[in-house]
Motif scaffolding. Structure first.
Motif, short mmCIF file in Angstrom:
data_model
loop_
_atom_site.label_atom_id
_atom_site.label_comp_id
_atom_site.label_asym_id
_atom_site.label_seq_id
_atom_site.Cartn_x
_atom_site.Cartn_y
_atom_site.Cartn_z
N TYR A 69 0.83 -1.20 0.00
CA TYR A 69 0.00 0.00 0.00
C TYR A 69 0.87 1.26 0.00
CZ TYR A 69 0.82 -0.73 5.03
OH TYR A 69 1.41 -0.96 6.25
N LYS A 70 0.23 2.37 -0.34
CA LYS A 70 0.92 3.66 -0.32
C LYS A 70 0.97 4.14 1.12
CE LYS A 70 -0.87 5.15 -4.79
NZ LYS A 70 -1.57 6.26 -5.47
N ILE A 71 2.06 4.81 1.47
CA ILE A 71 2.16 5.19 2.89
C ILE A 71 1.49 6.53 3.22
CG2 ILE A 71 4.18 3.76 3.36
CD1 ILE A 71 5.81 6.35 3.44
N GLY A 72 1.04 7.25 2.18
CA GLY A 72 0.18 8.40 2.48
C GLY A 72 0.77 9.78 2.23
N LEU A 73 2.08 9.88 2.01
CA LEU A 73 2.66 11.20 1.72
C LEU A 73 2.65 11.43 0.21
CD1 LEU A 73 5.73 11.27 4.13
CD2 LEU A 73 3.39 12.00 4.55
N ARG A 74 2.41 12.71 -0.17
CA ARG A 74 2.27 12.97 -1.61
C ARG A 74 3.55 12.68 -2.38
NH1 ARG A 74 -0.45 17.65 -0.34
NH2 ARG A 74 0.79 19.05 -1.63
N VAL A 75 4.71 12.92 -1.75
CA VAL A 75 5.97 12.64 -2.47
C VAL A 75 6.17 11.15 -2.75
CG1 VAL A 75 7.29 14.68 -1.73
CG2 VAL A 75 7.36 12.61 -0.33
N PHE A 76 5.43 10.32 -2.02
CA PHE A 76 5.53 8.87 -2.22
C PHE A 76 4.28 8.29 -2.89
CE2 PHE A 76 8.04 9.20 1.95
CZ PHE A 76 9.25 9.30 1.30
N LEU A 80 4.30 1.88 -4.26
CA LEU A 80 3.60 0.84 -3.52
C LEU A 80 4.61 0.25 -2.52
CD1 LEU A 80 0.71 -0.43 -3.69
CD2 LEU A 80 1.79 -2.33 -4.89
N SER A 81 4.35 0.48 -1.25
CA SER A 81 5.32 0.13 -0.20
C SER A 81 4.81 -1.02 0.67
CB SER A 81 5.56 1.33 0.71
OG SER A 81 6.11 2.40 0.01
N ASN A 82 5.66 -1.38 1.60
CA ASN A 82 5.31 -2.39 2.61
C ASN A 82 4.78 -3.68 2.00
OD1 ASN A 82 5.98 -0.75 4.85
ND2 ASN A 82 4.04 0.33 4.65
N ILE A 83 5.35 -4.06 0.87
CA ILE A 83 4.89 -5.30 0.23
C ILE A 83 5.33 -6.49 1.08
CG2 ILE A 83 5.13 -6.79 -1.80
CD1 ILE A 83 5.49 -4.24 -3.47
N THR A 84 4.37 -7.31 1.41
CA THR A 84 4.65 -8.52 2.20
C THR A 84 3.92 -9.70 1.57
OG1 THR A 84 4.75 -7.15 4.20
CG2 THR A 84 4.57 -9.52 4.54
N ILE A 85 4.63 -10.80 1.46
CA ILE A 85 4.03 -12.02 0.89
C ILE A 85 4.25 -13.18 1.83
CG2 ILE A 85 6.13 -12.43 -0.51
CD1 ILE A 85 4.28 -13.81 -2.58
N VAL A 86 3.23 -13.99 2.01
CA VAL A 86 3.40 -15.24 2.75
C VAL A 86 2.62 -16.36 2.05
CG1 VAL A 86 3.73 -14.15 5.03
CG2 VAL A 86 1.48 -14.88 4.37
N VAL A 87 3.22 -17.53 2.07
CA VAL A 87 2.54 -18.74 1.58
C VAL A 87 2.64 -19.76 2.70
CG1 VAL A 87 2.64 -20.62 -0.11
CG2 VAL A 87 3.01 -18.26 -0.85
N SER A 88 1.55 -20.44 2.96
CA SER A 88 1.53 -21.43 4.03
C SER A 88 2.65 -22.46 3.83
CB SER A 88 0.18 -22.14 4.03
OG SER A 88 0.26 -23.31 4.80
N MET A 117 7.64 -0.13 -6.91
CA MET A 117 7.20 -1.04 -5.83
C MET A 117 8.45 -1.38 -5.02
SD MET A 117 4.63 -3.54 -7.90
CE MET A 117 3.44 -2.83 -9.03
N GLU A 118 8.27 -1.52 -3.72
CA GLU A 118 9.45 -1.76 -2.87
C GLU A 118 9.14 -2.71 -1.74
OE1 GLU A 118 10.40 2.26 -1.71
OE2 GLU A 118 8.87 2.27 -0.13
N LEU A 119 10.16 -3.38 -1.30
CA LEU A 119 10.02 -4.33 -0.19
C LEU A 119 11.36 -4.51 0.50
CD1 LEU A 119 11.41 -7.16 -1.27
CD2 LEU A 119 9.29 -7.34 -2.52
N ILE A 120 11.29 -5.20 1.62
CA ILE A 120 12.50 -5.46 2.41
C ILE A 120 12.52 -6.94 2.77
CG2 ILE A 120 13.57 -5.03 4.67
CD1 ILE A 120 12.41 -2.15 4.44
#
Ligand SMILES: CC(C)(COP(=O)(O)OP(=O)(O)OC[C@H]1O[C@@H](n2cnc3c(N)ncnc32)[C@H](O)[C@@H]1OP(=O)(O)O)[C@@H](O)C(=O)NCCC(=O)NCCS
Length: 164
Positions: A69-76, A80-88, A117-120
């Motif tokens: 999701y977008k973090i809410g600041l106009r410069v960003f 699309l930030s905070n990308i998280t993926i999980v598979v059982s 798009m970004e993730l860690i």
């Protein structure tokens, strides 16, 4: 297997999935006791409000989930930030992760103005790093000593991004 956009009705299923995945250290950053309903509800709401939330359903259970999701600041606003993926753990290495990630990228490209798009991911999570690189993400930096695991050992978090 059914891949679809998630809804708020998926809270219980996604919470159960995160609990299961967090039992195995080395994947998501949170320890099991840090995976709360409030945490799950918050990222679900943020993703539904201003991002993407996708689930993979198998035999009536949520087998995989990805969000960002977008973090809410106009410069960003283009990010699309905070990308998280999980598979059982019961369904890993069956191609579910790839399918839902490709769906996230496809849906992300449809959001007007989104061009990054970004993730860690932690440095030791080699399968995830390899997976993200195979999707076109590039390593952009390293946050040294960012993670301290349950054995009190430090490791780096790796910043990855993709631009369109
Ligand atoms: C990372 C994760 C989402 C991958 O999901 P998955 O459904 O198992 O992945 P897929 O079956 O679609 O495989 C996609 C690619 O990931 C890589 N990969 C997945 N599992 C791997 C493994 N055990 N060893 C090496 N590479 C692996 C491969 O590149 C694979 O492509 P390939 O099968 O064509 O070689 C899943 O392992 C997971 O949920 N792990 C725990 C949580 C986690 O680490 N989340 C990411 C936090 S940053």
């Amino acid at each position: 297997m059914n891949i679809r956009k998630g809804t708020i009705e998926d809270l219980e299923g996604v919470y159960t999935l995160y609990k299961k995945v967090s039992k195995i250290e080395g994947g998501i950053a949170r320890f099991e006791d840090e995976v709360t309903k409030e945490y799950v509800e918050e990222f679900m709401k943020n993703s539904l409000d201003d991002g993407i939330f996708i689930v993979a359903e198998k035999d009536g259970t949520i087998a995989g989930e990805i969000h960002g999701y977008k973090i809410g600041l106009r410069v960003f606003d283009h990010v699309l930030s905070n990308i998280t993926i999980v598979v059982s753990p019961d369904f890993q290495r069956e191609g579910i992760g790839k399918k839902i990630f490709l769906k996230l990228i496809e849906e992300g490209k449809k959001i007007e103005g989104v061009s990054r798009m970004e993730l860690i991911a932690r440095e030791s999570n080699k399968k995830a790093l390899k997976f993200y690189e195979s999707l076109g993400f590039e390593i952009e930096g390293k946050m040294r000593q960012k993670i301290k695991n349950s054995k009190d050992e430090f490791e780096a978090d790796i910043i990855m991004g993709i631009i369109f």
